[in-house]
Design an enzyme around this catalytic site. Structure first.
Site: not given
Ligand code: AHR
Length: 661
Positions: A46, A238, A360-361
């Protein structure tokens, strides 16, 4: 017999049977357990902590396109003369295109005057003596005699390399020159000097080390290669959600020439340029031999914000189509609409995508409704693709439970769990997946890391993760993928710690957790062999820990019995290893041990105890040490060091084809 004699006899018998060992570790070679998923240990990339922008993306110029929030970010101008204009212009008929409307414009009115434009990247451009650097830029001019003098310099102005770009034409064109540095400097800069009368316009100014992997830093790529990942989850996090939908990752914007890729504000608060896009990520996965797991935005921005943006259901068609197009881009025939785009970029062969993650999440009804749209459309067109469903940022609680219930009811293939918790939590939850229902969705542990109170990547944290990973391996029929998060951190440019790999412009090191990941992935067997440790309760602070955490497996190709043992405590543990079922041993093997000899800094709580870390100055302070083992038999004694992860590889003559089945 008197009591003393009985005691002595018992002791003698005890010595010969147990050899004074504290424990017996039994591995049953007769009973084949769970098959271990080849994708079990992977990585998660990321763009956080400048992992990609100013990191994996080898671009040495900061803000090549003058599109950052501050268009002059990274650049400085020097002028000599009174009438010179040197500035960023935007959105004129002179712009290169609508995606990158800003450009740099310099006008020298009088002979003898000059202007300079410099960029020092991220804390200085690193230069190495004898290495080549490819400078490219787009330029046009109203004066055909215009020349750009380019140089690479140290921070105190010593010239490391120079060159000239001449005969610039009146329409935008790419110019390239290769510069060889005559010096090593880790805080250099690139300078472009203009001294011809007239106007000149510049854009997409790029400086890349000639040695790169599709625009990626070789040292960072080789750190990833050593991790031997079974899969790569990307591009976030994120970062995929976006603070609003306008800065959510958009794969269509990330392919093709860099001139056509826009710059956006990264979720983590800095500008990013899509320098590494979907195609480059797929090439990286291919090189690493890893399954690509792309995370697509489900039509919702980050749900942690009170201003979350949600695409109305009736407008979701475009978002779902984008997922279908992505699958076609990666997997479709070279003759198809998107497959032909892939082929035109140089990869006619499909990338063999098996998974796609939607969200994601994300959690809640809005997400479920949107996930279902993707699920229906993707399964109809690509039934072989497995969809990954997110169950939120927490690893428990009502949102998590509801999401799991929904996943089970709706035939979800794989659920993505995230666990950021204390080392103590990891040590006390190694059996988390023992009781998961095998009939439901599989698990991808898409993000996990043990976080010490001060967010340090210590040996203690690495051992807690290793203990937990023994549980992942044992349950690999259920947990098919797991990746540490975050992966990278550029020192001085970070938003989140702990991380697996730290780097600056010239150096890189893996944290102790990095080595835990390397060791588990490198020594992943094919099938679990049942194992148990005697007298294994370790009570401290009223909690039920284990003395030793262990998992055993068999590697069919290497013909090794592999036993991974974690001893996270201050005492060495002497252990008799009993290999039951008479495996045909060669007598030879290996021990690979990750530990350190540092003094213990504090005893309680657990996570403060083993503070050994790696640093730029001492990058392998905590790193595995391999030793040969000889004379191994089906029952032998091994002493596990305090605060250690040990991999025992016990050679066998192999097993028959019949057994293999
Ligand atoms: O790994 C860092 C962040 O942690 C990521 O962007 C998110 O998916 C999680 O909250």
């Amino acid at each position: 017999m008197n009591k003393a004699l009985i005691f002595v006899c018992a002791l003698v018998i005890g010595i010969s049977i147990l050899g004074f060992s504290d424990h017996t570790l039994k591995v049953d070679f007769n009973k084949v357990g769970t098959k271990i998923s080849p994708t079990l240990f992977g990585i998660f990339i990321e763009d956080i902590n400048h992992a990609v922008t100013g990191g994996l993306y080898a671009e040495l110029v900061k803000n090549s396109s003058f599109e950052y929030s501050d268009p002059m970010d990274g650049w400085t101008i020097n002028t000599y003369g009174s009438g010179i204009t040197a500035e960023v212009a935007s959105k004129t008929s002179t712009s290169i295109n609508d995606v990158n409307p800003n450009y740099f414009s310099v006008k020298i009115p009088v002979n003898g005057e000059w202007a300079e434009l410099s960029n020092s990247g991220y804390n200085g451009i690193p230069l190495e003596k004898g290495e080549n650097y490819d400078l490219s830029l787009y330029a046009k001019t109203q004066n055909s005699t215009n020349t750009i003098h380019v140089s690479l310099e140290t921070s105190n102005g010593k010239i490391c390399a120079e060159g000239e770009i001449k005969n610039i034409g009146s329409v935008w064109k790419k110019y390239q020159i290769t510069l060889t540095s005559s010096m090593t400097s880790d805080d250099g800069h690139l300078t472009l000097k203009f001294d011809s009368v007239g106007s000149i316009y510049l854009n997409m100014i790029s400086l890349l080390p000639s040695k790169n992997f599709h625009g990626m830093r070789l040292d960072l790529v080789s750190m990833l290669k050593a991790l031997n990942p079974g899969f790569v989850r990307f591009p976030g996090g994120c970062f995929v959600n976006g603070n609003t939908l306008s800065n959510a990752f958009n794969w269509e914007n990330s392919i093709g020439p860099h001139t056509d890729r826009p710059t956006t504000m990264d979720f983590w608060g800095y500008d990013q340029s899509y320098g590494i896009g979907l195609y480059e990520y797929l090439l990286l996965c291919e090189y690493l031999g890893a399954q690509p797991v792309f995370v697509i935005n489900p039509g919702m921005s980050w749900q942690g914000s009170k201003d979350v943006q949600i695409v109305p259901l009736q407008d979701m068609k475009k978002w779902v189509q984008s997922a279908l197009d992505l699958i076609e881009f990666a997997d479709g025939p070279a003759t198809g609409t998107w497959g032909s785009v892939r082929a035109s970029l140089g990869h006619p062969k499909p990338f063999d995508l098996e998974y796609i993650e939607v969200g994601n999440e994300n959690v809640g009804q809005d997400y479920y409704e949107r996930f279902e749209l993707f699920q229906r459309a993707i399964k109809a067109k690509y039934p072989q693709i497995k969809l990954i469903f997110s169950v939120g940022p927490n690893h428990g609680g009502s949102q998590f439970d509801n999401a799991w219930d929904w996943a089970k009811e709706h035939g979800v293939d794989v659920v993505d769990e995230h666990i950021h918790a204390t080392p103590d939590w990891f040590l006390t939850h190694t059996g988390r997946y023992d009781s998961y229902n095998r009939k439901g969705p599989k698990v991808m542990l898409g993000e996990y890391a043990a976080q010490t109170w001060d967010k340090q990547s210590t040996l203690g944290a690495a051992l807690a993760e290793a203990a937990f990973m023994t549980g992942l391996e044992k349950n690999s029929d259920e947990v098919i993928m797991a990746s540490y998060a975050p992966l990278f951190n550029r020192a001085g440019w970070s938003q989140w710690a702990p991380d697996l790999i730290w780097f600056n412009g010239t150096r890189v090191y893996g944290t102790p957790s990095y080595y835990t990941q390397v060791l588990f992935a490198e020594n992943r067997g094919d099938v679990v062999l049942p194992s148990s440790v005697s007298d294994n309760g370790y009570a401290e602070q009223g909690k039920g820990y284990k003395h030793l955490y262990c998992v055993a497996s068999y590697d069919l190709k290497g013909r090794d019995i592999i036993v991974k043992i974690v001893n996270p405590w201050p005492n060495t543990e002497k252990c008799r290893i009993d290999l039951e079922g008479n495996p045909p041993l060669t007598g030879n093997g290996q021990s690979i041990v990750l530990t350190s000899n540092d003094p213990v800094v504090s005893h309680i709580p657990f996570h403060g105890r083993i503070n050994s870390v790696n640093t730029f100055e001492n990058p392998t302070h905590v790193a595995p040490i391999t030793k040969k083992l000889t004379g191994l038999s089906n029952s032998f004694i091994y002493t596990f060091k305090a605060y250690s992860l040990t991999i025992l590889k016990i050679g066998t003559e192999g097993i028959s084809e019949e057994d293999e089945k």
